[in-house]
Motif scaffolding. Structure first.
Motif, PDB file in Angstrom:
ATOM      1  N   ALA A 102       2.601  -2.074   0.996  1.00  0.00           N
ATOM      2  CA  ALA A 102       4.144  -2.068   0.808  1.00  0.00           C
ATOM      3  C   ALA A 102       4.473  -2.320  -0.505  1.00  0.00           C
ATOM      4  O   ALA A 102       4.965  -3.510  -1.093  1.00  0.00           O
ATOM      5  CB  ALA A 102       4.697  -2.827   1.730  1.00  0.00           C
ATOM      6  N   LYS A 121       7.294  -2.254  -2.221  1.00  0.00           N
ATOM      7  CA  LYS A 121       8.671  -3.087  -2.608  1.00  0.00           C
ATOM      8  C   LYS A 121       8.158  -4.587  -2.668  1.00  0.00           C
ATOM      9  O   LYS A 121       8.937  -5.253  -3.372  1.00  0.00           O
ATOM     10  CB  LYS A 121       9.216  -2.821  -1.249  1.00  0.00           C
ATOM     11  N   ASP A 147       2.852   2.250   0.379  1.00  0.00           N
ATOM     12  CA  ASP A 147       4.283   2.768   0.853  1.00  0.00           C
ATOM     13  C   ASP A 147       5.149   2.760   0.004  1.00  0.00           C
ATOM     14  O   ASP A 147       5.384   1.665  -0.945  1.00  0.00           O
ATOM     15  CB  ASP A 147       4.319   1.595   2.127  1.00  0.00           C
ATOM     16  N   HIS A 149       9.171   6.083   2.781  1.00  0.00           N
ATOM     17  CA  HIS A 149       9.929   5.259   3.683  1.00  0.00           C
ATOM     18  C   HIS A 149      11.383   5.260   3.001  1.00  0.00           C
ATOM     19  O   HIS A 149      11.741   5.428   1.921  1.00  0.00           O
ATOM     20  CB  HIS A 149       9.619   3.824   3.547  1.00  0.00           C
ATOM     21  N   ARG A 194      10.403   6.582  12.636  1.00  0.00           N
ATOM     22  CA  ARG A 194      10.417   4.919  12.474  1.00  0.00           C
ATOM     23  C   ARG A 194      11.411   4.615  13.923  1.00  0.00           C
ATOM     24  O   ARG A 194      12.655   5.151  13.750  1.00  0.00           O
ATOM     25  CB  ARG A 194      11.331   4.626  11.137  1.00  0.00           C
ATOM     26  N   HIS A 216       8.413  -1.496  12.397  1.00  0.00           N
ATOM     27  CA  HIS A 216       8.238  -2.704  11.471  1.00  0.00           C
ATOM     28  C   HIS A 216       9.034  -3.759  12.201  1.00  0.00           C
ATOM     29  O   HIS A 216      10.247  -3.443  12.196  1.00  0.00           O
ATOM     30  CB  HIS A 216       8.653  -2.358  10.103  1.00  0.00           C
ATOM     31  N   SER A 239       9.578  -9.620   8.799  1.00  0.00           N
ATOM     32  CA  SER A 239       8.698  -9.971   7.657  1.00  0.00           C
ATOM     33  C   SER A 239       8.207 -11.624   7.842  1.00  0.00           C
ATOM     34  O   SER A 239       9.061 -12.392   8.506  1.00  0.00           O
ATOM     35  CB  SER A 239       9.457  -9.739   6.424  1.00  0.00           C
ATOM     36  N   GLN A 240       7.320 -11.863   7.175  1.00  0.00           N
ATOM     37  CA  GLN A 240       6.894 -13.510   7.156  1.00  0.00           C
ATOM     38  C   GLN A 240       6.890 -13.926   8.617  1.00  0.00           C
ATOM     39  O   GLN A 240       7.399 -15.084   8.967  1.00  0.00           O
ATOM     40  CB  GLN A 240       8.199 -14.239   6.293  1.00  0.00           C
ATOM     41  N   GLY A 255       4.607  -3.738   8.356  1.00  0.00           N
ATOM     42  CA  GLY A 255       4.049  -5.311   7.778  1.00  0.00           C
ATOM     43  C   GLY A 255       4.485  -6.351   8.364  1.00  0.00           C
ATOM     44  O   GLY A 255       4.761  -6.371   9.512  1.00  0.00           O
ATOM     45  N   GLY A 256       4.587  -7.359   7.599  1.00  0.00           N
ATOM     46  CA  GLY A 256       5.058  -8.625   8.145  1.00  0.00           C
ATOM     47  C   GLY A 256       4.378  -9.772   8.308  1.00  0.00           C
ATOM     48  O   GLY A 256       4.555 -10.724   8.829  1.00  0.00           O
ATOM     49  N   PHE A 257       3.256  -9.734   7.807  1.00  0.00           N
ATOM     50  CA  PHE A 257       2.166 -10.466   7.965  1.00  0.00           C
ATOM     51  C   PHE A 257       2.288 -11.808   7.300  1.00  0.00           C
ATOM     52  O   PHE A 257       2.558 -11.734   6.022  1.00  0.00           O
ATOM     53  CB  PHE A 257       0.701 -10.174   7.938  1.00  0.00           C
ATOM     54  N   GLU A 268       1.232  -1.996   6.976  1.00  0.00           N
ATOM     55  CA  GLU A 268       1.776  -1.873   5.533  1.00  0.00           C
ATOM     56  C   GLU A 268       2.141  -3.248   5.101  1.00  0.00           C
ATOM     57  O   GLU A 268       3.260  -3.816   4.975  1.00  0.00           O
ATOM     58  CB  GLU A 268       3.338  -1.391   5.638  1.00  0.00           C
ATOM     59  N   PRO A 269       1.265  -3.949   5.061  1.00  0.00           N
ATOM     60  CA  PRO A 269       1.384  -5.453   4.388  1.00  0.00           C
ATOM     61  C   PRO A 269       1.755  -5.329   2.836  1.00  0.00           C
ATOM     62  O   PRO A 269       1.184  -4.577   2.131  1.00  0.00           O
ATOM     63  CB  PRO A 269      -0.178  -6.028   4.425  1.00  0.00           C
ATOM     64  N   GLY A 270       2.626  -6.056   2.594  1.00  0.00           N
ATOM     65  CA  GLY A 270       3.053  -6.127   1.147  1.00  0.00           C
ATOM     66  C   GLY A 270       2.759  -7.844   0.689  1.00  0.00           C
ATOM     67  O   GLY A 270       1.900  -7.946   0.011  1.00  0.00           O
ATOM     68  N   ARG A 271       3.643  -8.687   1.329  1.00  0.00           N
ATOM     69  CA  ARG A 271       3.663 -10.051   0.945  1.00  0.00           C
ATOM     70  C   ARG A 271       2.311 -10.730   1.268  1.00  0.00           C
ATOM     71  O   ARG A 271       1.758 -11.265   0.336  1.00  0.00           O
ATOM     72  CB  ARG A 271       4.556 -11.034   1.860  1.00  0.00           C
ATOM     73  N   TYR A 296       8.268 -10.124  -3.718  1.00  0.00           N
ATOM     74  CA  TYR A 296       9.680 -10.108  -3.726  1.00  0.00           C
ATOM     75  C   TYR A 296      10.225 -11.064  -4.787  1.00  0.00           C
ATOM     76  O   TYR A 296      11.343 -11.562  -4.702  1.00  0.00           O
ATOM     77  CB  TYR A 296      10.108 -10.355  -2.418  1.00  0.00           C
TER      78      TYR A 296
HETATM   79  C1  LIG Z   1       8.789  -0.662   6.845  1.00  0.00           C
HETATM   80  C2  LIG Z   1       8.152  -1.828   6.110  1.00  0.00           C
HETATM   81  N1  LIG Z   1       6.975  -1.738   5.818  1.00  0.00           N
HETATM   82  C3  LIG Z   1       6.381  -2.779   5.262  1.00  0.00           C
HETATM   83  C4  LIG Z   1       7.265  -3.985   4.842  1.00  0.00           C
HETATM   84  C5  LIG Z   1       6.463  -4.914   4.300  1.00  0.00           C
HETATM   85  O1  LIG Z   1       6.436  -6.204   4.703  1.00  0.00           O
HETATM   86  P1  LIG Z   1       5.607  -7.568   4.290  1.00  0.00           P
HETATM   87  O2  LIG Z   1       5.931  -7.701   2.763  1.00  0.00           O
HETATM   88  O3  LIG Z   1       6.329  -8.511   4.737  1.00  0.00           O
HETATM   89  O4  LIG Z   1       4.190  -7.527   4.575  1.00  0.00           O
HETATM   90  C6  LIG Z   1       8.417  -4.012   4.936  1.00  0.00           C
HETATM   91  C7  LIG Z   1       9.478  -5.018   4.356  1.00  0.00           C
HETATM   92  O5  LIG Z   1      10.357  -5.061   4.385  1.00  0.00           O
HETATM   93  C8  LIG Z   1       9.199  -2.832   5.515  1.00  0.00           C
HETATM   94  O6  LIG Z   1      10.455  -2.695   5.881  1.00  0.00           O
END
Ligand SMILES: Cc1ncc(COP(=O)(O)O)c(C=O)c1O
Length: 439
Positions: A64, A66, A85, A108, A155, A207, A210-211, A247-249, A290-293, A390
């Motif tokens: 992810a 972002k 993503d 997205h 979604r 989704h 997060s966290q 995501g959200g792990f 979709e892991p970001g964090r 972030y």
């Molecule tokens: C649709 C979607 N996917 C993935 C993520 C990534 O989340 P995380 O960074 O907590 O893994 C987010 C975060 O807001 C999201 O909105």
């Protein structure tokens, strides 16, 4: 908090990351400075990928972007065979500039503009995660005009409340994102999408937030989605090829945080999907996440130089750094907590409790409240840990501060991947008025 990845304390009591002395990094690149442990980003990515490989499921791990987007990060994600993503034309542009394989880009966003959709169509992105009916019509019209058939996911908001801050909790019904499962919109969205000639409906996306520290919400999401898909199957005979669980792990920012391991998240998700699909004798779907964090969070450290120190006897000592909410807005935005150490006194025991203030003109610009550190002096280098997600991506120019540089470190080498902004950058888009009014 134990140090993560390749971070160590050397014989001189200095923090080192990727074999680089944090003090040297601060000297060479200036502060504030975002330092990323490249080996740890790769290790986090591989833990997801390897866990999926072991599950036997077909999968995509989409980073992810972002959480932290720049050309070098997109290159690294491509090297690790991740998908990507993106949520805006800016993130898409960054990915394209990095040469990221376009078929692995998932687009997205809850309000993709016409311009953004045109850009994505032009680039032939791999998949659109459609968020609402407005977008569905717009995308379909544009795809028809371009004579292109596009891969689409829908979604859904499954109606799950996960225990996290309300601004990062997204799966509940009262959300700006997605088609509600319980209010009938999700069913309607499937009907509409299936009827659209230019759409190849791959499946659905959820989704939940997060966290997130445990697996309960993901298990719940799989069950709710499957129950919904049972109704879809009954009414329309449609089955998904792909299930995207978002995501959200969660990660540890301080010793109070205790998320389950990456492997446990993947193992639970794949086990639950296998069980619910097998029970119905259905072919197992491809799973995307979709892991970001959890890919970049603990791999980032921000280095700051300590400046003014204000002691209010019997009340508090404010230790101010040369950055703050402009490079890390999370504490001000959602009371996020961080741990930190003095990079030049990393082996000294704590001697005082202080609070770390940013330099912005906002009382709320506090990075850390009440942290025990060795005796702090102006000129010390503060390393705030686990700032990789972030932080840079939410950075701003508030108070006309220049956004910091970003370096990747590995095996004793530091590579500048984003330059520090200059004063010139700050005024680049400013235009002087042609005629000054008479005073
Ligand atoms: C649709 C979607 N996917 C993935 C993520 C990534 O989340 P995380 O960074 O907590 O893994 C987010 C975060 O807001 C999201 O909105």
């Amino acid at each position: 908090m134990p140090l993560s990845g390749t971070s160590r304390i050397d014989g001189r009591g200095h923090l080192t990351i990727g074999g680089c002395d944090a003090m040297e990094l601060a000297k060479e690149f200036g502060t504030p400075l975002y330092v990323y442990d490249e080996a740890l980003i790769r290790q986090n990515s591989r833990r997801f990928v390897e866990s999926f490989k072991q599950s036997g499921f077909a999968f995509q791990v989409a980073y992810a972007s972002k959480a932290f987007s720049c050309i070098a990060m997109a290159q690294l994600a491509a090297e690790e065979n991740l998908s990507l993503d993106v949520v805006s034309s800016g993130e898409l542009y960054t990915a394209l500039q990095a040469g990221f394989p376009v078929e692995r880009i998932h687009f997205h966003g809850n309000n993709k503009t016409e311009e953004e959709l045109r850009m994505a169509l032009e680039a032939n992105v791999g998949c659109y995660v459609v968020d609402n009916f407005y977008e569905m019509e717009l995308l379909h019209d544009l795809a028809s005009t371009a004579n292109k058939r596009v891969n689409v996911m829908l979604r859904l908001t499954p109606g799950i409340e996960v225990h996290t801050h309300e601004y990062i909790s997204t799966g509940q019904e009262d959300s700006k994102f997605g088609f509600g499962v319980s209010d009938g919109q999700a069913m309607q969205a499937i009907q509409h999408a299936l009827a659209k000639k230019q759409f190849n409906l791959l499946g659905i996306h959820v989704h939940i937030g997060s966290q997130i520290f445990d697996t309960t919400g993901f298990v719940q999401a799989v069950r709710i989605v499957r129950a919904f898909l049972d109704r879809v199957h009954e009414e329309m005979g449609y089955e998904v090829q792909v299930l995207n669980l978002g995501g959200g792990f969660g990660i540890s920012y301080t010793s109070e945080d205790d998320p389950v391991a990456i492997e446990a998240f993947v193992e639970t998700i794949t086990r639950e999907v296998a069980a619910t699909w097998d029970e119905r004798d259905l072919p197992r779907p491809e799973i995307w996440i979709e892991p970001g964090r959890s890919i970049v969070g603990n791999a980032g450290t921000t280095l700051y130089t300590i400046g003014s120190i204000k002691e209010i006897p019997g009340i508090r000592t404010y230790v101010a750094v040369d950055g703050g909410m402009t490079d890390n807005i999370r504490p001000a935005l959602y009371q996020a907590k961080y741990d930190a150490l003095l990079a030049n006194k990393a082996s000294l025991p704590p001697a005082e409790t202080v609070s770390i203030a940013g330099k912005c003109c906002e009382s709320g610009d506090m990075l850390i409240w009440d942290i025990a550190l060795p005796k702090v002096n102006s000129g010390d280098i503060l390393a705030v840990l686990s700032t990789g997600a972030y932080g840079y991506s939410m950075a701003s120019n508030y108070n006309r501060l220049r956004r910091p540089a970003v370096v990747f470190v590995q095996d004793g080498e530091a590579e500048l991947v984003v330059e520090r902004e200059t004063y010139e950058d700050l005024i680049r888009k400013d235009r002087k008025r042609a005629v000054l009014s008479q005073i």
